[in-house]
Design a protein around this motif. Sequence first.
Motif, PDB file in Angstrom:
ATOM      1  N   THR A  62       0.854  -1.383   0.005  1.00 46.09           N
ATOM      2  CA  THR A  62       0.195  -0.012   0.150  1.00 46.09           C
ATOM      3  C   THR A  62       0.943   1.170   0.043  1.00 46.09           C
ATOM      4  O   THR A  62       0.553   2.457  -0.576  1.00 46.09           O
ATOM      5  CB  THR A  62      -1.184  -0.151   0.922  1.00 46.09           C
ATOM      6  OG1 THR A  62      -1.795  -1.461   1.133  1.00 46.09           O
ATOM      7  CG2 THR A  62      -1.814   1.318   1.077  1.00 46.09           C
ATOM      8  N   ALA A  63       2.005   1.364   0.797  1.00 43.72           N
ATOM      9  CA  ALA A  63       2.759   2.627   0.980  1.00 43.72           C
ATOM     10  C   ALA A  63       3.511   2.645  -0.387  1.00 43.72           C
ATOM     11  O   ALA A  63       3.700   3.815  -0.918  1.00 43.72           O
ATOM     12  CB  ALA A  63       3.899   2.137   2.155  1.00 43.72           C
ATOM     13  N   GLU A  64       3.866   1.612  -1.154  1.00 44.15           N
ATOM     14  CA  GLU A  64       4.497   1.839  -2.256  1.00 44.15           C
ATOM     15  C   GLU A  64       3.418   2.363  -3.483  1.00 44.15           C
ATOM     16  O   GLU A  64       3.855   3.050  -4.277  1.00 44.15           O
ATOM     17  CB  GLU A  64       5.124   0.477  -2.907  1.00 44.15           C
ATOM     18  CG  GLU A  64       6.414   0.114  -2.058  1.00 44.15           C
ATOM     19  CD  GLU A  64       6.642  -1.381  -2.058  1.00 44.15           C
ATOM     20  OE1 GLU A  64       8.043  -1.769  -2.134  1.00 44.15           O
ATOM     21  OE2 GLU A  64       6.031  -2.334  -2.843  1.00 44.15           O
ATOM     22  N   GLU A  70       1.074   4.215  -2.701  1.00 44.03           N
ATOM     23  CA  GLU A  70       0.596   5.446  -2.452  1.00 44.03           C
ATOM     24  C   GLU A  70       1.821   6.490  -3.097  1.00 44.03           C
ATOM     25  O   GLU A  70       1.544   7.713  -3.643  1.00 44.03           O
ATOM     26  CB  GLU A  70       0.594   5.914  -0.903  1.00 44.03           C
ATOM     27  CG  GLU A  70      -0.535   5.201  -0.512  1.00 44.03           C
ATOM     28  CD  GLU A  70      -0.838   5.217   1.121  1.00 44.03           C
ATOM     29  OE1 GLU A  70       0.248   5.767   1.640  1.00 44.03           O
ATOM     30  OE2 GLU A  70      -1.705   4.752   1.575  1.00 44.03           O
ATOM     31  N   ASN A  71       2.824   6.023  -3.055  1.00 40.88           N
ATOM     32  CA  ASN A  71       4.028   6.605  -3.681  1.00 40.88           C
ATOM     33  C   ASN A  71       4.253   6.624  -4.970  1.00 40.88           C
ATOM     34  O   ASN A  71       5.224   7.362  -5.666  1.00 40.88           O
ATOM     35  CB  ASN A  71       5.420   6.461  -2.781  1.00 40.88           C
ATOM     36  CG  ASN A  71       5.272   6.863  -1.323  1.00 40.88           C
ATOM     37  OD1 ASN A  71       4.672   8.131  -1.011  1.00 40.88           O
ATOM     38  ND2 ASN A  71       5.855   6.090  -0.331  1.00 40.88           N
ATOM     39  N   HIS A  72       3.803   5.616  -5.618  1.00 41.99           N
ATOM     40  CA  HIS A  72       4.112   5.144  -7.046  1.00 41.99           C
ATOM     41  C   HIS A  72       3.780   6.406  -7.985  1.00 41.99           C
ATOM     42  O   HIS A  72       2.771   7.088  -7.913  1.00 41.99           O
ATOM     43  CB  HIS A  72       3.196   4.118  -7.386  1.00 41.99           C
ATOM     44  CG  HIS A  72       3.503   3.439  -8.665  1.00 41.99           C
ATOM     45  ND1 HIS A  72       4.734   2.819  -9.330  1.00 41.99           N
ATOM     46  CD2 HIS A  72       2.699   3.587 -10.231  1.00 41.99           C
ATOM     47  CE1 HIS A  72       4.698   2.701 -10.561  1.00 41.99           C
ATOM     48  NE2 HIS A  72       3.521   2.884 -10.911  1.00 41.99           N
ATOM     49  N   LYS A  98       4.963   9.347  -7.664  1.00 46.21           N
ATOM     50  CA  LYS A  98       5.060  10.780  -7.226  1.00 46.21           C
ATOM     51  C   LYS A  98       6.602  11.188  -7.516  1.00 46.21           C
ATOM     52  O   LYS A  98       7.435  10.419  -7.484  1.00 46.21           O
ATOM     53  CB  LYS A  98       4.869  10.718  -5.728  1.00 46.21           C
ATOM     54  CG  LYS A  98       3.294  10.579  -5.376  1.00 46.21           C
ATOM     55  CD  LYS A  98       2.986  10.690  -4.081  1.00 46.21           C
ATOM     56  CE  LYS A  98       1.429  10.440  -3.858  1.00 46.21           C
ATOM     57  NZ  LYS A  98       1.169  10.444  -2.419  1.00 46.21           N
ATOM     58  N   ARG A 106       2.937  17.563  -1.334  1.00 52.78           N
ATOM     59  CA  ARG A 106       2.135  16.454  -2.364  1.00 52.78           C
ATOM     60  C   ARG A 106       1.092  17.207  -3.069  1.00 52.78           C
ATOM     61  O   ARG A 106       0.544  17.740  -3.119  1.00 52.78           O
ATOM     62  CB  ARG A 106       1.500  15.349  -1.267  1.00 52.78           C
ATOM     63  CG  ARG A 106       2.309  14.769  -0.449  1.00 52.78           C
ATOM     64  CD  ARG A 106       1.766  13.708   0.287  1.00 52.78           C
ATOM     65  NE  ARG A 106       2.538  13.033   1.230  1.00 52.78           N
ATOM     66  CZ  ARG A 106       2.683  11.712   1.616  1.00 52.78           C
ATOM     67  NH1 ARG A 106       1.727  10.898   1.249  1.00 52.78           N
ATOM     68  NH2 ARG A 106       3.545  11.192   2.442  1.00 52.78           N
TER      69      ARG A 106
END
Length: 90
Positions: free
Chosen positions: A72-74, A76-78, A80, A90
């Motif tokens: 999930t964290a990856e 969310e950052n994919h 960016k 952000r």
Amino acid sequence: MAHTDNELRDTLTTLTERWEQIAASAEARADAAANGTLSEVGHARAHTIRRLARDVADVLNTGRIPHDLMTTAELENHGKPAAALRGGTR
């Protein structure tokens, strides 16, 4: 014993090739199965093994984790910008 990146890459490539062989064997057994349920299970197993082999090959070729395997964290950052990943706006 430390291994070089090339040795690790070769080992993982060999692993993916073996998974492809295992998948082909599972698929052949599924095709030969007289029982419909066993055939379905065998084909599902072959599909899963092939997917694993493809995922490892993708990582070796791209250096990135496939999108569907990201946490999930990856996710969310994919995509960016680097500043956002360091805690910037952000």
